[in-house]
Design a protein around this motif. Structure first.
Motif, PDB file in Angstrom:
ATOM      1  N   LYS A  14       9.998  18.066  -7.515  1.00  0.00           N
ATOM      2  CA  LYS A  14      10.132  16.611  -7.394  1.00  0.00           C
ATOM      3  C   LYS A  14      11.005  16.049  -8.523  1.00  0.00           C
ATOM      4  O   LYS A  14      11.793  15.116  -8.311  1.00  0.00           O
ATOM      5  CB  LYS A  14       8.756  15.957  -7.400  1.00  0.00           C
ATOM      6  CG  LYS A  14       7.880  16.385  -6.240  1.00  0.00           C
ATOM      7  CD  LYS A  14       6.507  15.730  -6.296  1.00  0.00           C
ATOM      8  CE  LYS A  14       5.620  16.242  -5.161  1.00  0.00           C
ATOM      9  NZ  LYS A  14       4.319  15.545  -5.106  1.00  0.00           N
ATOM     10  N   GLY A  18      14.574  14.013  -8.141  1.00  0.00           N
ATOM     11  CA  GLY A  18      14.796  12.734  -8.797  1.00  0.00           C
ATOM     12  C   GLY A  18      16.046  12.744  -9.660  1.00  0.00           C
ATOM     13  O   GLY A  18      16.842  11.792  -9.643  1.00  0.00           O
ATOM     14  N   PHE A 220       3.935   3.755  -3.144  1.00  0.00           N
ATOM     15  CA  PHE A 220       5.354   3.585  -3.444  1.00  0.00           C
ATOM     16  C   PHE A 220       5.444   2.580  -4.583  1.00  0.00           C
ATOM     17  O   PHE A 220       4.569   1.725  -4.735  1.00  0.00           O
ATOM     18  CB  PHE A 220       6.093   3.059  -2.199  1.00  0.00           C
ATOM     19  CG  PHE A 220       7.593   3.165  -2.281  1.00  0.00           C
ATOM     20  CD1 PHE A 220       8.225   4.365  -1.984  1.00  0.00           C
ATOM     21  CD2 PHE A 220       8.373   2.078  -2.662  1.00  0.00           C
ATOM     22  CE1 PHE A 220       9.604   4.483  -2.058  1.00  0.00           C
ATOM     23  CE2 PHE A 220       9.749   2.189  -2.749  1.00  0.00           C
ATOM     24  CZ  PHE A 220      10.366   3.394  -2.439  1.00  0.00           C
ATOM     25  N   GLY A 232       4.642   6.333  -8.012  1.00  0.00           N
ATOM     26  CA  GLY A 232       4.580   6.408  -6.559  1.00  0.00           C
ATOM     27  C   GLY A 232       3.681   7.504  -6.038  1.00  0.00           C
ATOM     28  O   GLY A 232       3.700   7.811  -4.851  1.00  0.00           O
ATOM     29  N   THR A 239       6.044  11.517  -3.115  1.00  0.00           N
ATOM     30  CA  THR A 239       7.328  11.812  -3.726  1.00  0.00           C
ATOM     31  C   THR A 239       7.441  11.160  -5.104  1.00  0.00           C
ATOM     32  O   THR A 239       6.650  10.271  -5.457  1.00  0.00           O
ATOM     33  CB  THR A 239       8.469  11.323  -2.811  1.00  0.00           C
ATOM     34  OG1 THR A 239       9.713  11.814  -3.303  1.00  0.00           O
ATOM     35  CG2 THR A 239       8.518   9.799  -2.773  1.00  0.00           C
ATOM     36  N   VAL A 241       9.771   8.806  -7.193  1.00  0.00           N
ATOM     37  CA  VAL A 241      10.785   7.814  -6.818  1.00  0.00           C
ATOM     38  C   VAL A 241      11.525   7.320  -8.054  1.00  0.00           C
ATOM     39  O   VAL A 241      10.942   6.620  -8.889  1.00  0.00           O
ATOM     40  CB  VAL A 241      10.145   6.619  -6.093  1.00  0.00           C
ATOM     41  CG1 VAL A 241      11.217   5.621  -5.661  1.00  0.00           C
ATOM     42  CG2 VAL A 241       9.338   7.091  -4.889  1.00  0.00           C
ATOM     43  N   THR A 252      15.169   1.147  -6.018  1.00  0.00           N
ATOM     44  CA  THR A 252      14.705   2.532  -5.942  1.00  0.00           C
ATOM     45  C   THR A 252      15.810   3.369  -5.310  1.00  0.00           C
ATOM     46  O   THR A 252      16.721   2.839  -4.655  1.00  0.00           O
ATOM     47  CB  THR A 252      13.414   2.652  -5.111  1.00  0.00           C
ATOM     48  OG1 THR A 252      13.653   2.144  -3.786  1.00  0.00           O
ATOM     49  CG2 THR A 252      12.280   1.886  -5.769  1.00  0.00           C
ATOM     50  N   ASP A 254      16.889   6.895  -2.999  1.00  0.00           N
ATOM     51  CA  ASP A 254      16.597   8.037  -2.139  1.00  0.00           C
ATOM     52  C   ASP A 254      17.917   8.595  -1.644  1.00  0.00           C
ATOM     53  O   ASP A 254      18.993   8.176  -2.114  1.00  0.00           O
ATOM     54  CB  ASP A 254      15.650   7.681  -0.996  1.00  0.00           C
ATOM     55  CG  ASP A 254      16.201   6.604  -0.061  1.00  0.00           C
ATOM     56  OD1 ASP A 254      17.441   6.411  -0.003  1.00  0.00           O
ATOM     57  OD2 ASP A 254      15.391   5.970   0.641  1.00  0.00           O
TER      58      ASP A 254
END
Length: 263
Positions: A14, A18, A220, A232, A239, A241, A252, A254
């Protein structure tokens, strides 16, 4: 412009995702703030902490603060006792699987034997944890093994010397759990900065800073107007974030790019 990552909780995959999102958006040399809780629950505490230490040593503008799980890691290794805090349920301890301390120790010590009549194996304890019924003698034996590990000592020295908060750009305050409203920053209690929920999460009044924190896991990240919670829930299976602040606005990140993070 700067970026922030909330509670990583020992999940290298993770963390890598990020960082990839941040690198695409702002480049590898972008300022980055971490909100603590690098340890516990995920399997890769050792590599997460080492990656951040290496980046700081290489001169990257990465800034980190201490989290309550990192504090519990330190205290267990140094004292052999599970930490009980007023903000923590009395039936929980750091080596209980709900808090995930054993995954942290496993990431460092899975190949290190422990000679103790109550000990079964690292794999067994990783599955079942060491609950409140574990004997003091067994806890002492486990913490003694940890204290003898050079990497753990190096990482704990780094963790315990992290600041409890950072006053950041454009009047932002980075802190792990939050602050006690109405108390001057210099007078904030250590336990509040690491643990606070009651008296903080429900507070809707003005603050001297825009407070950016983690600690309380959400589905979130949420912008509450006077504070921003960026936990989050990575430590609870969700996930991690990343967030970015630029030109007075929060977003944020993604794979599709930026999404506004607004009150």
């Amino acid at each position: 412009m700067f970026y922030v990552l909330g509670d990583i909780h020992g999940f290298q995959d993770k963390f890598d995702r990020g960082l990839d999102l941040i690198n695409v958006d702002g480049g590898k040399d972008a300022p980055l703030y971490f909100l603590g809780d690098f340890s516990d629950r995920g399997p890769d505490c050792k590599s997460v902490i080492q990656n951040i230490m290496d980046a700081q040593a290489a001169g990257r503008p990465w800034h980190a603060i201490l989290g309550n799980h990192d504090q519990m890691f330190y205290e267990f290794v140094k004292t052999g006792r599970n930490r009980f805090d007023p903000e923590l349920r009395a039936d929980l301890s750091w080596t209980n699987n709900r808090l995930g301390g054993m995954t942290t120790l496993y990431s460092y010590l899975k190949d290190t034997p422990i000679d103790h009549p109550e000990w079964v194996s690292w794999d067994h304890v990783l599955e079942h944890g060491l609950g409140n019924d574990a004997s003091d003698d067994l806890l002492d034996a486990v913490s003694k093994i940890a204290r003898e590990d050079a990497t753990i000592n190096t990482h704990l020295d780094w963790l315990i010397n992290l600041p409890l908060y950072i006053e950041g750009p454009e009047n932002h305050l980075f802190v792990h759990a939050g602050i006690r409203p109405g108390v001057a920053l210099s007078d904030q209690a250590r336990d509040d900065l690491l643990w606070i929920r009651d008296g903080w999460l429900e507070y809707e009044g003005p603050l001297d800073h825009m407070v950016v924190h983690g600690h309380t896991a959400l589905d979130f990240p949420v912008h509450h107007g006077n504070r921003i919670n960026l936990d989050g829930g990575a430590g609870r299976g969700r996930t991690l974030v990343p967030a970015v602040f630029e030109n007075g606005k929060w977003f944020t990140l993604d794979e599709a790019g930026r999404s506004p993070l607004e009150p």
